[in-house]
Design a protein around this motif. Structure first.
Motif, mmCIF file in Angstrom:
data_model
loop_
_atom_site.group_PDB
_atom_site.id
_atom_site.type_symbol
_atom_site.label_atom_id
_atom_site.label_comp_id
_atom_site.label_asym_id
_atom_site.label_seq_id
_atom_site.Cartn_x
_atom_site.Cartn_y
_atom_site.Cartn_z
ATOM 1 N N LYS A 144 0.883 -1.170 0.000
ATOM 2 C CA LYS A 144 0.000 0.000 0.000
ATOM 3 C C LYS A 144 0.917 1.215 0.000
ATOM 4 O O LYS A 144 1.646 1.445 0.953
ATOM 5 C CB LYS A 144 -0.877 0.054 1.257
ATOM 6 N N PHE A 145 0.893 1.973 -1.064
ATOM 7 C CA PHE A 145 1.747 3.160 -1.093
ATOM 8 C C PHE A 145 1.303 4.118 -2.188
ATOM 9 O O PHE A 145 0.430 3.809 -3.018
ATOM 10 C CB PHE A 145 3.224 2.773 -1.273
ATOM 11 N N PHE A 146 1.939 5.273 -2.157
ATOM 12 C CA PHE A 146 1.635 6.344 -3.098
ATOM 13 C C PHE A 146 2.927 6.710 -3.821
ATOM 14 O O PHE A 146 3.992 6.815 -3.204
ATOM 15 C CB PHE A 146 1.093 7.550 -2.313
ATOM 16 N N ARG A 147 2.811 6.890 -5.118
ATOM 17 C CA ARG A 147 4.004 7.243 -5.894
ATOM 18 C C ARG A 147 3.655 8.416 -6.807
ATOM 19 O O ARG A 147 2.573 8.458 -7.393
ATOM 20 C CB ARG A 147 4.419 6.056 -6.749
ATOM 21 N N GLN A 148 4.557 9.357 -6.928
ATOM 22 C CA GLN A 148 4.345 10.457 -7.858
ATOM 23 C C GLN A 148 5.673 10.798 -8.533
ATOM 24 O O GLN A 148 6.747 10.613 -7.943
ATOM 25 C CB GLN A 148 3.757 11.677 -7.157
ATOM 26 N N LYS A 149 5.539 11.273 -9.746
ATOM 27 C CA LYS A 149 6.766 11.656 -10.446
ATOM 28 C C LYS A 149 6.484 12.826 -11.382
ATOM 29 O O LYS A 149 5.382 12.969 -11.914
ATOM 30 C CB LYS A 149 7.372 10.488 -11.222
ATOM 31 N N ALA A 150 7.488 13.647 -11.523
ATOM 32 C CA ALA A 150 7.396 14.787 -12.427
ATOM 33 C C ALA A 150 8.584 14.748 -13.366
ATOM 34 O O ALA A 150 9.666 14.278 -13.000
ATOM 35 C CB ALA A 150 7.392 16.085 -11.640
ATOM 36 N N ARG A 151 8.353 15.232 -14.571
ATOM 37 C CA ARG A 151 9.419 15.209 -15.570
ATOM 38 C C ARG A 151 9.494 16.559 -16.280
ATOM 39 O O ARG A 151 8.456 17.181 -16.529
ATOM 40 C CB ARG A 151 9.138 14.146 -16.634
ATOM 41 N N VAL A 152 10.691 16.956 -16.594
ATOM 42 C CA VAL A 152 10.885 18.092 -17.490
ATOM 43 C C VAL A 152 11.908 17.688 -18.541
ATOM 44 O O VAL A 152 12.754 16.821 -18.289
ATOM 45 C CB VAL A 152 11.397 19.356 -16.762
ATOM 46 N N GLY A 153 11.797 18.311 -19.687
ATOM 47 C CA GLY A 153 12.747 17.986 -20.739
ATOM 48 C C GLY A 153 12.917 19.118 -21.715
ATOM 49 O O GLY A 153 12.048 19.993 -21.833
ATOM 50 N N ILE A 154 14.040 19.083 -22.380
ATOM 51 C CA ILE A 154 14.306 20.075 -23.419
ATOM 52 C C ILE A 154 14.953 19.360 -24.597
ATOM 53 O O ILE A 154 15.772 18.458 -24.404
ATOM 54 C CB ILE A 154 15.194 21.219 -22.897
ATOM 55 N N ALA A 155 14.539 19.745 -25.786
ATOM 56 C CA ALA A 155 15.148 19.165 -26.993
ATOM 57 C C ALA A 155 16.309 20.052 -27.411
ATOM 58 O O ALA A 155 16.100 21.233 -27.682
ATOM 59 C CB ALA A 155 14.110 19.084 -28.110
ATOM 60 N N PRO A 156 17.518 19.516 -27.448
ATOM 61 C CA PRO A 156 18.673 20.337 -27.811
ATOM 62 C C PRO A 156 18.641 20.807 -29.262
ATOM 63 O O PRO A 156 19.304 21.768 -29.627
ATOM 64 C CB PRO A 156 19.865 19.418 -27.548
ATOM 65 N N TYR A 157 17.890 20.089 -30.078
ATOM 66 C CA TYR A 157 17.695 20.523 -31.476
ATOM 67 C C TYR A 157 16.267 20.138 -31.872
ATOM 68 O O TYR A 157 15.671 19.223 -31.294
ATOM 69 C CB TYR A 157 18.712 19.860 -32.416
ATOM 70 N N ILE A 158 15.738 20.842 -32.840
ATOM 71 C CA ILE A 158 14.380 20.550 -33.306
ATOM 72 C C ILE A 158 14.476 19.724 -34.582
ATOM 73 O O ILE A 158 14.887 20.227 -35.627
ATOM 74 C CB ILE A 158 13.599 21.851 -33.590
ATOM 75 N N GLY A 159 14.128 18.472 -34.475
ATOM 76 C CA GLY A 159 14.208 17.591 -35.639
ATOM 77 C C GLY A 159 12.964 17.673 -36.498
ATOM 78 O O GLY A 159 11.885 18.029 -36.020
ATOM 79 N N ASP A 160 13.144 17.349 -37.757
ATOM 80 C CA ASP A 160 11.996 17.273 -38.655
ATOM 81 C C ASP A 160 11.306 15.926 -38.488
ATOM 82 O O ASP A 160 11.843 15.008 -37.862
ATOM 83 C CB ASP A 160 12.449 17.447 -40.112
ATOM 84 N N TYR A 161 10.161 15.825 -39.100
ATOM 85 C CA TYR A 161 9.398 14.581 -39.053
ATOM 86 C C TYR A 161 10.224 13.446 -39.679
ATOM 87 O O TYR A 161 10.723 13.577 -40.792
ATOM 88 C CB TYR A 161 8.096 14.757 -39.820
#
Lengths: 215, 129
Positions: A144-161
């Motif tokens: 019985k427990f509670f878990r939470q997580k947060a994430r942040v991110g940045i793309a160092p370059y913007i790729g095309d499709y």
């Protein structure tokens, strides 16, 4: 104190960040396989989306420290999606129902009913990503427990499709119960076409490796 | 002997890489028969479709390559769509219809919604350049 620190981190992260690549709901008729590993657990989730609003699937988890495992059905529901010109935000509810097996605290091999409930939020642009997710576990005498997580991110370059996309990310993880702790995991996310992989290592020395494939 | 080996190599090549073989066929149709080639169904490819057979759709929320794969999956399941090209930079997609076929706006809006996005604008034919 830990909860306060974690909440503060989440607020900061949500304020700066953006993108949800591991959507728990796909397109109608779409299948997704998610295999995730961190210092706490290994999990496999395979889901099918009958519509663009929800998906259903099988989930299994193995928690290494307590040596218990979960097997059950999982429902993912897209409550709200906000599509803007240069960003997207999502709000999901998830739930699982099944059985748990544990070696500690209960007779070996005895199965007990288990369930979890989950709230997930994310926001993303092509440059930034942020997400928050929490989950409550209940498995009678096993866990019985509670878990939470947060994430942040940045793309160092913007790729095309179609390009290989790379993200530099940080995950903050808080878990209650016997493990009660906060961990920080810097990791790198790569994806190309229908394949996504994440590799990192936490400040506690745990390896993070996630793989997602969409069909 | 050399001709036989060359022929076998060509057959093997086109068998292993059918998409290339298809591409070669397109060029053949276009160059020698003077017809508009049917667009390839390969991902992010609208082939050589003439502009009158294309639909340019401005899509909101189009920020993630991995998620945008759903657009290909949804549109390419249809028999009337020849190809699709996703442009994350412009936040738009170009759908190449098979010659003589089209999709109405309501259906496009539903297909985009099924893919997880919203339609901002739909431009047909050559009006989008």
């Amino acid at each position: 104190m830990k909860l306060t620190v974690f909440t503060l981190c989440c607020v900061i992260l949500m304020g700066y960040a953006p993108q949800s690549l591991s959507r728990p709901v796909s397109y109608p008729g779409g299948w997704t396989v998610m295999q995730k590993n961190d210092k706490n657990a290994h999990s496999l989730h395979v889901h099918y989306s009958p519509t663009a609003k929800y998906s259903i699937g099988y989930r299994t988890e193995y928690w290494r420290g307590e040596e218990w495992q979960f097997h059950g059905a999982q429902l993912n529901y897209l409550v709200k999606r906000h599509n803007a010109a240069t960003s997207q935000a999502n709000f999901y509810l998830k739930g699982g129902l099944g059985i748990a097996y544990g070696d500690l605290g209960v007779p070996d091999g005895e199965a007990q009913p288990a369930a979890f409930a989950d709230i997930a939020l994310d926001w993303e642009t092509r440059r930034y990503f942020t997400s928050y997710e929490n989950r409550v576990y209940y498995a009678e005498d096993i866990a019985k427990f509670f878990r939470q997580k947060a994430r942040v991110g940045i793309a160092p370059y913007i790729g095309d499709y179609g390009d290989i996309h790379t993200w530099l990310m940080l995950q903050v993880d808080h878990i209650t119960g016997e493990r009660d702790n906060i961990s920080f995991t810097p990791f790198v996310r790569f994806f190309k076409n229908e394949y996504l992989a994440e590799v990192g290592i936490s400040d506690k020395g745990g390896i993070l490796f996630n793989l997602i494939i969409r069909f | 002997m050399k001709i036989s080996i060359t022929a076998i190599l060509f057959m093997t090549f086109f068998f292993v890489f059918p998409s290339l073989a298809q591409h070669g066929e397109h060029e053949h149709n276009h160059n020698h028969e003077g017809q508009v080639a049917e667009p390839s169904a390969a991902s992010n490819d609208t082939g050589n479709a003439a502009c009158e057979d294309t639909i340019n759709i401005k899509v909101s929320g189009l920020v993630c390559d991995f998620c945008a794969r759903s657009l290909e999956k949804v549109f390419l399941k249809r028999g009337d769509v020849g190809g699709i090209k996703v442009d994350l930079g412009k936040g738009s997609i170009v759908v190449a219809m098979k010659p003589g076929l089209t999709i109405d706006d309501a259906t496009i809006t539903k297909l985009i919604a099924d893919s997880g996005y919203n339609v901002s604008a739909i431009h047909r034919g050559c009006e989008h350049g």
